[in-house]
Enzyme design. Structure first.
Site, PDB file in Angstrom:
ATOM      1  N   GLY A  78       0.813  -1.218   0.000  1.00  0.00           N
ATOM      2  CA  GLY A  78       0.000   0.000   0.000  1.00  0.00           C
ATOM      3  C   GLY A  78       0.840   1.259   0.000  1.00  0.00           C
ATOM      4  O   GLY A  78       0.299   2.359  -0.033  1.00  0.00           O
ATOM      5  N   THR A  79       2.177   1.097   0.047  1.00  0.00           N
ATOM      6  CA  THR A  79       3.044   2.288   0.033  1.00  0.00           C
ATOM      7  C   THR A  79       2.807   3.045  -1.272  1.00  0.00           C
ATOM      8  O   THR A  79       2.686   2.433  -2.338  1.00  0.00           O
ATOM      9  CB  THR A  79       4.525   1.870   0.133  1.00  0.00           C
ATOM     10  OG1 THR A  79       4.674   1.049   1.282  1.00  0.00           O
ATOM     11  CG2 THR A  79       5.434   3.088   0.260  1.00  0.00           C
ATOM     12  N   ALA A 104      -2.779   2.464  -4.439  1.00  0.00           N
ATOM     13  CA  ALA A 104      -2.531   3.710  -3.719  1.00  0.00           C
ATOM     14  C   ALA A 104      -3.586   3.898  -2.633  1.00  0.00           C
ATOM     15  O   ALA A 104      -3.386   4.694  -1.715  1.00  0.00           O
ATOM     16  CB  ALA A 104      -2.568   4.884  -4.689  1.00  0.00           C
ATOM     17  N   ASN A 105      -4.677   3.151  -2.757  1.00  0.00           N
ATOM     18  CA  ASN A 105      -5.746   3.299  -1.769  1.00  0.00           C
ATOM     19  C   ASN A 105      -6.550   2.001  -1.688  1.00  0.00           C
ATOM     20  O   ASN A 105      -7.145   1.589  -2.674  1.00  0.00           O
ATOM     21  CB  ASN A 105      -6.649   4.465  -2.174  1.00  0.00           C
ATOM     22  CG  ASN A 105      -7.445   4.943  -1.002  1.00  0.00           C
ATOM     23  OD1 ASN A 105      -8.120   4.144  -0.368  1.00  0.00           O
ATOM     24  ND2 ASN A 105      -7.357   6.215  -0.700  1.00  0.00           N
ATOM     25  N   HIS A 137      -4.118  15.691   3.906  1.00  0.00           N
ATOM     26  CA  HIS A 137      -3.618  14.569   4.715  1.00  0.00           C
ATOM     27  C   HIS A 137      -2.847  15.098   5.921  1.00  0.00           C
ATOM     28  O   HIS A 137      -2.459  16.258   5.949  1.00  0.00           O
ATOM     29  CB  HIS A 137      -2.695  13.669   3.896  1.00  0.00           C
ATOM     30  CG  HIS A 137      -3.428  12.770   2.936  1.00  0.00           C
ATOM     31  ND1 HIS A 137      -3.774  13.167   1.671  1.00  0.00           N
ATOM     32  CD2 HIS A 137      -3.888  11.493   3.072  1.00  0.00           C
ATOM     33  CE1 HIS A 137      -4.421  12.188   1.057  1.00  0.00           C
ATOM     34  NE2 HIS A 137      -4.497  11.156   1.890  1.00  0.00           N
ATOM     35  N   HIS A 138      -2.568  14.187   6.851  1.00  0.00           N
ATOM     36  CA  HIS A 138      -1.788  14.510   8.048  1.00  0.00           C
ATOM     37  C   HIS A 138      -0.378  14.992   7.678  1.00  0.00           C
ATOM     38  O   HIS A 138       0.130  14.675   6.592  1.00  0.00           O
ATOM     39  CB  HIS A 138      -1.698  13.284   8.964  1.00  0.00           C
ATOM     40  CG  HIS A 138      -1.179  12.066   8.252  1.00  0.00           C
ATOM     41  ND1 HIS A 138       0.150  11.777   8.175  1.00  0.00           N
ATOM     42  CD2 HIS A 138      -1.809  11.094   7.556  1.00  0.00           C
ATOM     43  CE1 HIS A 138       0.325  10.668   7.483  1.00  0.00           C
ATOM     44  NE2 HIS A 138      -0.858  10.230   7.085  1.00  0.00           N
ATOM     45  N   LYS A 141       2.580  12.767   6.136  1.00  0.00           N
ATOM     46  CA  LYS A 141       2.529  12.119   4.813  1.00  0.00           C
ATOM     47  C   LYS A 141       3.588  12.738   3.904  1.00  0.00           C
ATOM     48  O   LYS A 141       3.635  13.948   3.734  1.00  0.00           O
ATOM     49  CB  LYS A 141       1.143  12.247   4.192  1.00  0.00           C
ATOM     50  CG  LYS A 141       1.034  11.517   2.861  1.00  0.00           C
ATOM     51  CD  LYS A 141      -0.394  11.352   2.400  1.00  0.00           C
ATOM     52  CE  LYS A 141      -0.488  10.741   1.013  1.00  0.00           C
ATOM     53  NZ  LYS A 141      -0.043   9.353   0.932  1.00  0.00           N
ATOM     54  N   GLY A 147      -1.231   9.471  -3.891  1.00  0.00           N
ATOM     55  CA  GLY A 147      -1.420   8.497  -4.971  1.00  0.00           C
ATOM     56  C   GLY A 147      -2.874   8.469  -5.420  1.00  0.00           C
ATOM     57  O   GLY A 147      -3.173   8.302  -6.606  1.00  0.00           O
TER      58      GLY A 147
HETATM   59  N1  NAP Z   1      -2.792   2.146   0.057  1.00  0.00           N
HETATM   60  C1  NAP Z   1      -3.492   2.619   1.101  1.00  0.00           C
HETATM   61  O1  NAP Z   1      -4.680   2.363   1.275  1.00  0.00           O
HETATM   62  C2  NAP Z   1      -2.772   3.499   2.091  1.00  0.00           C
HETATM   63  C3  NAP Z   1      -3.413   4.019   3.217  1.00  0.00           C
HETATM   64  C4  NAP Z   1      -2.680   4.772   4.126  1.00  0.00           C
HETATM   65  C5  NAP Z   1      -1.325   5.012   3.905  1.00  0.00           C
HETATM   66  N2  NAP Z   1      -0.753   4.522   2.771  1.00  0.00           N
HETATM   67  C6  NAP Z   1       0.679   4.658   2.503  1.00  0.00           C
HETATM   68  O2  NAP Z   1       1.319   3.638   3.255  1.00  0.00           O
HETATM   69  C7  NAP Z   1       2.637   4.078   3.618  1.00  0.00           C
HETATM   70  C8  NAP Z   1       2.792   3.955   5.143  1.00  0.00           C
HETATM   71  O3  NAP Z   1       1.874   4.807   5.770  1.00  0.00           O
HETATM   72  P1  NAP Z   1       1.873   4.984   7.363  1.00  0.00           P
HETATM   73  O4  NAP Z   1       0.766   5.917   7.631  1.00  0.00           O
HETATM   74  O5  NAP Z   1       1.933   3.649   8.036  1.00  0.00           O
HETATM   75  O6  NAP Z   1       3.289   5.726   7.563  1.00  0.00           O
HETATM   76  P2  NAP Z   1       4.206   5.780   8.890  1.00  0.00           P
HETATM   77  O7  NAP Z   1       3.357   5.744  10.099  1.00  0.00           O
HETATM   78  O8  NAP Z   1       5.135   6.921   8.675  1.00  0.00           O
HETATM   79  O9  NAP Z   1       5.007   4.407   8.830  1.00  0.00           O
HETATM   80  C9  NAP Z   1       5.999   4.134   7.881  1.00  0.00           C
HETATM   81  C10 NAP Z   1       6.869   3.066   8.488  1.00  0.00           C
HETATM   82  O10 NAP Z   1       7.754   2.554   7.501  1.00  0.00           O
HETATM   83  C11 NAP Z   1       8.912   2.166   8.197  1.00  0.00           C
HETATM   84  N3  NAP Z   1      10.024   1.957   7.276  1.00  0.00           N
HETATM   85  C12 NAP Z   1      10.748   2.860   6.568  1.00  0.00           C
HETATM   86  N4  NAP Z   1      11.692   2.229   5.846  1.00  0.00           N
HETATM   87  C13 NAP Z   1      11.562   0.902   6.101  1.00  0.00           C
HETATM   88  C14 NAP Z   1      12.235  -0.260   5.662  1.00  0.00           C
HETATM   89  N5  NAP Z   1      13.278  -0.210   4.812  1.00  0.00           N
HETATM   90  N6  NAP Z   1      11.812  -1.472   6.145  1.00  0.00           N
HETATM   91  C15 NAP Z   1      10.796  -1.565   7.008  1.00  0.00           C
HETATM   92  N7  NAP Z   1      10.115  -0.486   7.469  1.00  0.00           N
HETATM   93  C16 NAP Z   1      10.501   0.734   7.014  1.00  0.00           C
HETATM   94  C17 NAP Z   1       9.145   3.310   9.154  1.00  0.00           C
HETATM   95  O11 NAP Z   1       9.985   2.886  10.188  1.00  0.00           O
HETATM   96  P3  NAP Z   1      10.823   3.965  11.068  1.00  0.00           P
HETATM   97  O12 NAP Z   1       9.793   4.744  11.818  1.00  0.00           O
HETATM   98  O13 NAP Z   1      11.660   3.082  11.901  1.00  0.00           O
HETATM   99  O14 NAP Z   1      11.583   4.817  10.095  1.00  0.00           O
HETATM  100  C18 NAP Z   1       7.731   3.557   9.654  1.00  0.00           C
HETATM  101  O15 NAP Z   1       7.427   2.774  10.782  1.00  0.00           O
HETATM  102  C19 NAP Z   1       2.763   5.498   3.055  1.00  0.00           C
HETATM  103  O16 NAP Z   1       3.378   5.434   1.787  1.00  0.00           O
HETATM  104  C20 NAP Z   1       1.330   5.966   2.915  1.00  0.00           C
HETATM  105  O17 NAP Z   1       1.167   6.957   1.899  1.00  0.00           O
HETATM  106  C21 NAP Z   1      -1.447   3.759   1.885  1.00  0.00           C
END
Ligand code: NAP
Length: 232
Positions: A78-79, A104-105, A137-138, A141, A147
């Site tokens: 989902g990234t 993306a969502n 968004h927050h 982000k 996306g």
């Molecule tokens: N597709 C969907 O429906 C949807 C919905 C919501 C969000 N998203 C996307 O999903 C992603 C994550 O969102 P989030 O809200 O969870 O963000 P977040 O709270 O900032 O979490 C991101 C996490 O990724 C970890 N990370 C970074 N590099 C890494 C690696 N090499 N290996 C393992 N973990 C790693 C970070 O760890 P550290 O803190 O240790 O750096 C952090 O815990 C974003 O791209 C966001 O846009 C998608």
């Protein structure tokens, strides 16, 4: 299902909660420290999970996906912000014999929002309406526009041949709002999708993981939804 989680941030934790509520076992989770350049995703670790969820950051996603793909894993990603690398990620999954669902969502409500955007673009643009999209968004982000906003812009361009103006707001803790506006000198029409929490994304992602266990190939979430609804 046995589940592995790459990325233990907000979405990783939400996936874990939804997966547990559906009777799945989270057998491992990997954060950024243990996984520089995807090196924490060893074949031994991956062999312990039926499906791996990847929700990290744009700069880490491609290395993770290449490692998952080459090991023949089943993965749900989902990234956002890595779509230009989709061809080489697809190649890795096809060669490795595993499966990937990406989106993306993962919110079902957003998928219906896309359908409404398609229909609205067809109706309002030929009728002379101007249009734009505002996404909020927050503040953590990292990618902008989102996306989801880019997907709406692609839909809009396909339907109308025009580009869609997008404004991004990053503030506070907004889970995610997308507002597509059609406006004329006489009136204004808005289609709004407002996420109330991250649970909707996580539910869609876990559902996608359940659908790809035992399959091969690369899918966009919408394809699985269409398949499940019999193409309606
Ligand atoms: N597709 C969907 O429906 C949807 C919905 C919501 C969000 N998203 C996307 O999903 C992603 C994550 O969102 P989030 O809200 O969870 O963000 P977040 O709270 O900032 O979490 C991101 C996490 O990724 C970890 N990370 C970074 N590099 C890494 C690696 N090499 N290996 C393992 N973990 C790693 C970070 O760890 P550290 O803190 O240790 O750096 C952090 O815990 C974003 O791209 C966001 O846009 C998608």
């Amino acid at each position: 299902m046995r589940i592995g989680i790459v990325g233990t941030g907000k979405m990783g934790r939400e996936i874990e909660a939804v997966a547990a509520s559906r009777g799945h076992d989270v057998v491992w989770r990997v954060g950024s420290k243990e996984n520089p350049e995807g090196r924490g995703l060893s074949p031994e670790r991956l062999a312990g999970a039926d499906v791996v969820f990847e929700f990290t950051i744009p700069s880490a996603a491609v290395a993770n996906l290449l490692a998952l793909g080459s090991s023949g894993a089943r993965a749900v990603c989902g990234t956002t912000g890595w779509s230009r690398d989709l061809p080489r990620v697809t190649e890795a999954f096809v060669k490795g014999g595993g499966a990937l669902v990406h989106a993306a969502n993962f919110s079902v409500g957003v998928r219906h929002f896309f359908e409404l955007a398609t229909r609205a673009a067809r109706l309002f643009t030929p009728a002379g309406y101007a249009s734009y999209l505002v996404e909020e968004h927050h503040e953590q982000k990292r990618d902008a526009p989102s996306g989801t906003a880019k997907t709406v812009a692609t839909i809009f361009e396909m339907e109308t041949g025009r580009s869609l103006s997008i404004t991004s707001v990053r503030a506070g803790s907004i889970p995610g709002t997308h507002r597509l506006v059609f406006e004329s000198p006489e009136d204004e029409v808005e289609i709004i999708h407002r996420s109330r929490s991250r649970a909707g994304f996580a539910r869609g992602a876990v559902w996608a993981g359940e659908r790809i266990a035992g399959r091969t190939g690369v899918y966009e979430f919408g394809e699985l939804l269409n398949e499940a609804s019999g193409g309606r």
